[in-house]
Structures are given as structure tokens and as C-alpha cells.
Scaffold this active site. Structure first.
Site, short mmCIF file in Angstrom:
data_model
loop_
_atom_site.label_atom_id
_atom_site.label_comp_id
_atom_site.label_asym_id
_atom_site.label_seq_id
_atom_site.Cartn_x
_atom_site.Cartn_y
_atom_site.Cartn_z
N ALA A 66 36.06 -12.43 69.74
CA ALA A 66 35.57 -12.67 71.10
C ALA A 66 34.06 -12.45 71.07
CB ALA A 66 36.23 -11.70 72.06
N GLY A 111 39.48 -11.59 68.00
CA GLY A 111 40.08 -12.73 68.69
C GLY A 111 40.36 -13.90 67.75
N GLU A 114 43.60 -13.08 66.14
CA GLU A 114 44.63 -13.24 67.18
C GLU A 114 44.89 -14.72 67.47
OE1 GLU A 114 42.23 -10.55 69.62
OE2 GLU A 114 44.04 -9.43 70.04
N GLU A 134 38.22 -4.41 66.20
CA GLU A 134 37.90 -3.93 67.56
C GLU A 134 37.70 -2.42 67.61
OE1 GLU A 134 40.35 -6.08 66.83
OE2 GLU A 134 40.39 -7.70 68.30
N1 COA Z 1 30.32 -12.18 69.08
C1 COA Z 1 29.08 -12.62 69.30
N2 COA Z 1 28.25 -12.98 68.31
C2 COA Z 1 28.70 -12.90 67.06
C3 COA Z 1 29.98 -12.44 66.75
C4 COA Z 1 30.83 -12.08 67.84
N3 COA Z 1 32.07 -11.67 67.66
N4 COA Z 1 30.14 -12.44 65.41
C5 COA Z 1 28.99 -12.92 64.90
N5 COA Z 1 28.12 -13.18 65.89
C6 COA Z 1 26.76 -13.69 65.78
C7 COA Z 1 25.77 -12.63 65.29
O1 COA Z 1 25.37 -11.83 66.38
C8 COA Z 1 24.69 -13.49 64.75
O2 COA Z 1 23.95 -14.02 65.81
P1 COA Z 1 22.31 -14.01 65.77
O3 COA Z 1 21.98 -14.83 64.57
O4 COA Z 1 21.92 -14.63 67.06
O5 COA Z 1 21.94 -12.57 65.62
C9 COA Z 1 25.45 -14.65 64.12
O6 COA Z 1 26.70 -14.68 64.76
C10 COA Z 1 25.67 -14.50 62.63
O7 COA Z 1 26.32 -13.26 62.41
P2 COA Z 1 25.79 -12.15 61.39
O8 COA Z 1 26.34 -10.83 61.83
O9 COA Z 1 24.31 -12.25 61.23
O10 COA Z 1 26.50 -12.64 60.06
P3 COA Z 1 26.87 -11.73 58.79
O11 COA Z 1 27.26 -12.68 57.71
O12 COA Z 1 25.81 -10.74 58.49
O13 COA Z 1 28.17 -10.91 59.24
C11 COA Z 1 30.35 -10.65 60.27
C12 COA Z 1 29.37 -11.60 59.52
C13 COA Z 1 31.54 -11.48 60.70
C14 COA Z 1 30.79 -9.54 59.32
C15 COA Z 1 29.61 -10.04 61.49
O14 COA Z 1 29.02 -11.09 62.23
C16 COA Z 1 30.52 -9.29 62.43
O15 COA Z 1 30.90 -8.17 62.13
N6 COA Z 1 30.85 -9.91 63.59
C17 COA Z 1 31.63 -9.25 64.61
C18 COA Z 1 33.08 -9.18 64.22
C19 COA Z 1 33.88 -8.48 65.27
O16 COA Z 1 33.72 -7.28 65.52
N7 COA Z 1 34.77 -9.21 65.91
C20 COA Z 1 35.67 -8.69 66.90
C21 COA Z 1 35.15 -8.90 68.25
S1 COA Z 1 36.41 -8.44 69.41
#
Ligand code: COA
Length: 260
Positions: A66, A111, A114, A134
């Protein structure tokens, strides 16, 4: 209908829906959730579509969860509605009359995991990573993860993944039955299409009944489920496609299902 965050194409009765916010790793904001709901309703009613493949844009993510910038604004009241309306979209997918195959091409987190779990089955690329992180945000999964993950894999494993937030790589996902197959990323969609085309050649009515009966097994006792199966089996035997399928076998020819 016009979609801002989704791409879709239809070929040989197979629709490919691609969540398309690659700069945000296809994170599900409210606009994307609304569009997902609308496209699945549209595809369910589209007679040119028998099977749907759901994937993410780019080579890095299926869906990274999400949208955390929207999550950050929730309070207790809006959170309940947020969770329920997301669950409604995923229930719609799970109960769709047409099979939905998740082609998981990278991160499927929160999400995203999910969403993949709400699809009828999952295949993945070698770089796929599943997880329910989460817990690191101070919340629990809210789009069905606590319920569907523990039904798809065993509940002890689901407990561990949800409590630690650890990621599950593609091989582990295969080993624990979260995905059915793992392919090199370049071959993922071709393999999804191959499976989808194979299913699209069956009777659409029988496919719908099979989905209904299998989904019911998640809600019912064995006795109730077997009664339900017998009723659905009987319904199948009232269809023209049943006559066609059995006659084709006896006449040593391929069936030509009419979805009747
Ligand atoms: N919501 C909003 N933005 C998200 C996102 C999310 N769930 N997951 C990634 N993004 C965005 C990042 O903020 C970043 O945006 P920016 O370039 O404007 O800063 C872009 O996507 C790229 O992500 P980034 O974190 O730089 O990539 P990475 O390769 O370093 O890491 C992940 C990849 C997936 C490990 C990391 O993005 C992450 O942990 N995301 C969240 C996962 C999460 O907690 N999901 C559950 C949500 S309920």
C-alpha cells in the site's frame, strides 16, 4: 474506461493487467485501488476475456505495498474504512468468475503480497520477493494478509513472516507453496500466457464452477464443502458443455465448448 495507473491488453481471450507506477514500485495508492476494482468488474463482464494475468510494471516490483504516504495519514476511523475497502477489492478478485493469475515479477510486499494471495494462483520470477513487512510500520496487514497467508501456507510460517517482516525469496515461496512455478524473469509472462491460454480453451462455465467450489472450501466444513461440491457438480452436468466434453471424448475428437 481510462486508467491512469493500469495498463491492459487483451489477446486470444487472455487479458494482461499491469499495475503501472514503476517510480513508486507500483505501490497501491487509492487511485490504483479504485482502478483495480473497476478493471476487474469490466473484465468480468467482457465476453472477449476468459483469463486474466495480473503483473507489475518494470523489472523490480509486482507491488511494493500500500502507498505508505497515504497510510501515514490514517487515524483509527479512516483506517477501518481503508482496510475494509481494500479487502472489498481483493474479495472481488478472489471471487471473480474468471481465473486471475498473479505473475509476480519482483517485490510483492504488504498489500502486494495480499494482492497476489487474492489471485487464484501465483507464478513468480526468480527475483520475486514476498513479505508482510507491515510490522516494521507499526501495523498489521489490513488487506487480508493475516487471513489469506495463514490459509495458503501453514499458520506457523505465516505467523513468523508477519511477526518478523522477513522477506520470502522465490525459491522459498515455491518450497512453501506460496507460488506454483518460478521462471527466469524474461520468461515469466510467456509462461503465464501459456497457462492462461490453456485454461481459456476450457468451458468458461465449468471454470467458474471450479473456482466457486474451491473457494467455498476455505469457508466450509468438509461435510458442507462436499455437499456444495455435489450441487455444483450437478449444475455442471446440466450444461451443454458437459454433453460436448463427454461426447467429444467418446468420439475421439477435441471438444468445442460453447460456454453454455
Ligand atoms: N509506498 C510508497 N512508496 C513506495 C513504497 C510504498 N509501499 N515502496 C516503495 N516506494 C517508493 C520509494 O519511496 C521510492 O520513491 P522515491 O524515489 O520518490 O523516494 C521508490 O518507490 C523506490 O523505492 P526505494 O525504497 O528507493 O527502492 P529500494 O530498491 O531501495 O527498496 C523496497 C525497495 C521494496 C525494499 C523498499 O522500497 C521498501 O521497503 N518499500 C516499502 C515496503 C513496505 O513496507 N510495504 C508494505 C506497505 S503496507
Amino acid at each position: 474506461m481510462n486508467y491512469q495507473n493500469l495498463l491492459f491488453s487483451v489477446n486470444e481471450k487472455v487479458a494482461i493487467v499491469t499495475i503501472n507506477r514503476p517510480d513508486k514500485l507500483n505501490a497501491l495508492n487509492s487511485q490504483t485501488m479504485e482502478e483495480l476494482k473497476n478493471i476487474f468488474i469490466e473484465l468480468n463482464n467482457n465476453n472477449d476475456v476468459s483469463v486474466i494475468i495480473l503483473t507489475g510494471s518494470g523489472e523490480k516490483a509486482f507491488v511494493a505495498g500500500a502507498d505508505i504516504s497515504e497510510l501515514n495519514k490514517l487515524d483509527m476511523l479512516s483506517a477501518k474504512k481503508f482496510s475494509e475497502s481494500g479487502q472489498e477489492v481483493f474479495n472481488l478478485i478472489e471471487n471473480l468468475e474468471k481465473p486471475v493469475i498473479a505473475a509476480v515479477n519482483g517485490f510483492a510486499l504488504g498489500g502486494g503480497c495480499e494482492l497476489a494471495l487474492a489471485c487464484h494462483f501465483r507464478i513468480a520470477s526468480e527475483n520475486a520477493q514476498f513479505g508482510q513487512p507491515e510490522i516494521n510500520l507499526g501495523i498489521i496487514p489490513g488487506y487480508g494478509g493475516t487471513q489469506r497467508l495463514s490459509r495458503q501456507i501453514n499458520s506457523g510460517r505465516a505467523m513468523e513472516y508477519i511477526l518478523t517482516g522477513n522477506m520470502i525469496d522465490a525459491n522459498e515461496a515455491l518450497r512453501i507453496g506460496l507460488v506454483n512455478h518460478v521462471y527466469p524473469q524474461k520468461d515469466l509472462i510467456a509462461n503465464a500466457v501459456e497457462l492462461a491460454v490453456k485454461i481459456s480453451l476450457k468451458s468458461r462455465i465449468t471454470i467458474r464452477h471450479a473456482i466457486q467450489a474451491i473457494n467455498a472450501s476455505k469457508e466450509m466444513s468438509l461435510k458442507e464443502g462436499l455437499d456444495y461440491e455435489a450441487s455444483i457438480f450437478a449444475l455442471c452436468c446440466g450444461s451443454a458443455d458437459f454433453k460436448e466434453g463427454t461426447s467429444a471424448f467418446l468420439e475421439k475428437r477435441k471438444p468445442n465448448f460453447k460456454n453454455l
